[in-house]
Design an enzyme around this catalytic site. Structure first.
Site, mmCIF file in Angstrom:
data_model
loop_
_atom_site.group_PDB
_atom_site.id
_atom_site.type_symbol
_atom_site.label_atom_id
_atom_site.label_comp_id
_atom_site.label_asym_id
_atom_site.label_seq_id
_atom_site.Cartn_x
_atom_site.Cartn_y
_atom_site.Cartn_z
ATOM 1 N N GLU A 251 -4.852 -5.106 -1.578
ATOM 2 C CA GLU A 251 -4.662 -5.884 -0.638
ATOM 3 C C GLU A 251 -5.183 -7.485 -0.882
ATOM 4 O O GLU A 251 -5.437 -7.404 -2.139
ATOM 5 C CB GLU A 251 -4.417 -5.464 1.267
ATOM 6 C CG GLU A 251 -3.992 -4.627 1.624
ATOM 7 C CD GLU A 251 -4.451 -4.300 2.947
ATOM 8 O OE1 GLU A 251 -5.218 -4.495 3.312
ATOM 9 O OE2 GLU A 251 -3.400 -3.656 3.363
ATOM 10 N N GLU B 165 3.740 2.329 -3.352
ATOM 11 C CA GLU B 165 5.377 2.498 -4.515
ATOM 12 C C GLU B 165 5.190 1.988 -5.176
ATOM 13 O O GLU B 165 5.408 2.426 -6.182
ATOM 14 C CB GLU B 165 6.145 2.631 -3.339
ATOM 15 C CG GLU B 165 6.991 3.135 -2.575
ATOM 16 C CD GLU B 165 5.301 2.334 -0.660
ATOM 17 O OE1 GLU B 165 4.633 1.536 -0.998
ATOM 18 O OE2 GLU B 165 6.461 2.795 -0.305
ATOM 19 N N CYS C 46 2.069 -3.007 -2.320
ATOM 20 C CA CYS C 46 2.803 -1.477 -1.658
ATOM 21 C C CYS C 46 2.417 -0.040 -3.106
ATOM 22 O O CYS C 46 2.483 -0.898 -4.278
ATOM 23 C CB CYS C 46 3.844 -1.422 -1.349
ATOM 24 S SG CYS C 46 4.212 -2.593 -0.100
HETATM 25 N N1 THU Z 1 2.268 -0.633 2.581
HETATM 26 C C1 THU Z 1 2.438 -0.141 1.238
HETATM 27 O O1 THU Z 1 2.083 0.272 0.612
HETATM 28 N N2 THU Z 1 3.703 1.041 1.765
HETATM 29 C C2 THU Z 1 4.966 0.468 2.238
HETATM 30 O O2 THU Z 1 5.575 0.979 1.989
HETATM 31 C C3 THU Z 1 4.396 0.247 3.186
HETATM 32 C C4 THU Z 1 3.494 -1.167 3.554
HETATM 33 C C5 THU Z 1 1.042 -1.375 2.936
HETATM 34 C C6 THU Z 1 1.055 -3.089 2.097
HETATM 35 C C7 THU Z 1 -0.281 -3.177 2.984
HETATM 36 O O3 THU Z 1 -1.095 -3.147 2.309
HETATM 37 C C8 THU Z 1 -0.203 -2.271 4.717
HETATM 38 O O4 THU Z 1 0.847 -1.167 4.073
HETATM 39 C C9 THU Z 1 0.624 -2.845 5.509
HETATM 40 O O5 THU Z 1 1.691 -3.608 5.990
#
Ligand code: THU
Length: 317
Positions: free
Chosen positions: A229, A240, A238
């Site tokens: 983040e 992935e 994210c």
């Molecule tokens: N997030 C992911 O890492 N992958 C996803 O597919 C959904 C969301 C993360 C982004 C952010 O750091 C946190 O989850 C909340 O949205």
């Protein structure tokens, strides 16, 4: 260190460190305590792949090495009754334990303790043939490992199993570069375990929501990713995409499967942006395992998550 004079840990064709032996002792003691079986004792043999392979072939007709074998004393073919308190034998292959430890990103001591717990539970009558029995055994194993783990020697240089070609026994039979539908099926739980592990590196000061991903390349390599983040929020990456970008930046552009997991009790699905980014490189048929924090999962495909995707093919005139 060994409180049970009768209880022995032997090594055959390998050498074990004090920490490795202690992990085995610790696991035996924890199981005996938890199962109220103090006073009973196993014989444990730490050995190599060839020795366990020979036993697997001779006693179970399975012609390959494995990680752990257990032989409960009360199922033996001996005409003589087993000595009082003797639970049976457990054989563990240290090289296989070592491979599994590095694939799962934890220490060899942790893996040896896990395999010892597994073998001990078998000696005490647990099994995993029927689903009900399996969940009972898994729950017991999980609780025991959680209890033992903090007491094991800290792992030096613990690393994720990333960018590493599988060296598992099945792959030896298949050839190192052949990822088949079958091998993906067999590796589902491994990919999910690694996605759960990858969460541990999540940098999430804003949401507190950890996500982990594990991407398997067609060449058999594994790339792990976590969410990262940012104070400005929108640059957040994210899990992935972290895994995918790591792989692409290392020259890997063909993918076989993806597992995603988070801290939620709900299944974790890739967000829309990740679906789009994945579809740049991955086929619509690529399996995606969407897991929850306990490792339960549903299986879908990238095409199932993003039907009628916009791709480079759609840019032709
Ligand atoms: N997030 C992911 O890492 N992958 C996803 O597919 C959904 C969301 C993360 C982004 C952010 O750091 C946190 O989850 C909340 O949205």
């Amino acid at each position: 260190m060994n409180e049970h004079p009768e209880f022995t840990v032997e090594t055959e064709n390998i050498e074990a460190t004090q920490e490795q032996l202690e992990a085995v002792y610790e696991a035996v003691r924890a199981v005996l305590r938890a199962e109220r079986a103090e006073g009973r004792y196993p014989c444990i043999i730490l050995t190599d792949d060839d020795t366990i392979h020979a036993c697997n072939r001779d006693y179970r007709s399975v012609d390959r090495p494995t990680d752990v074998l257990s032989f409960p004393a009360d199922e033996g073919e001996d005409l003589l009754a087993p000595p009082d308190g003797f639970l049976g034998d457990i054989m563990i292959s240290v090289p296989t334990a070592e491979r599994q430890a590095s694939e799962l990103g934890h220490s060899l001591e942790r893996e040896l303790a896990f395999l010892t717990v597994h073998g001990m539970l078998h000696l005490l009558g647990y099994d995993h043939i029927e689903p009900d029995d399996e969940s009972r055994m898994l729950a017991r194993q999980r609780a025991l490992i959680a209890e033992i783990e903090p007491r094991l020697a800290p792992k030096d240089g613990a690393r994720f199993a990333e960018g590493k070609t599988f060296t598992g026994e099945d792959e030896k039979q298949m050839g190192p570069n052949e990822i088949t539908e079958m091998s993906i099926k067999e590796r589902k739980s491994e990919l999910i375990a690694l996605a759960l592990k990858a969460r541990e590196r999540a940098y999430v000061p804003y949401s507190g929501f950890r996500v982990g991903a594990c991407l398997l390349t067609r060449s058999g390599q594994l790339f792990l990713g976590c969410n990262i983040e940012n104070a400005a929020y929108s640059p957040t990456n994210c899990a992935e995409r972290t895994a995918l970008f790591k792989a692409v930046s290392e020259g890997e552009t063909e993918f076989a499967a993806l597992a995603v997991a988070s801290d939620s009790e709900h299944y974790t699905y890739p967000c829309g942006v990740c679906r789009q980014v994945l579809s740049e490189f991955c086929a619509a048929e690529m399996p995606v395992f969407c897991a929850n924090r306990d490792g339960s999962f549903i299986e879908t495909t990238l095409g199932g998550l993003l039907p009628m995707a916009f791709t480079k093919e759609d840019m032709g005139s």
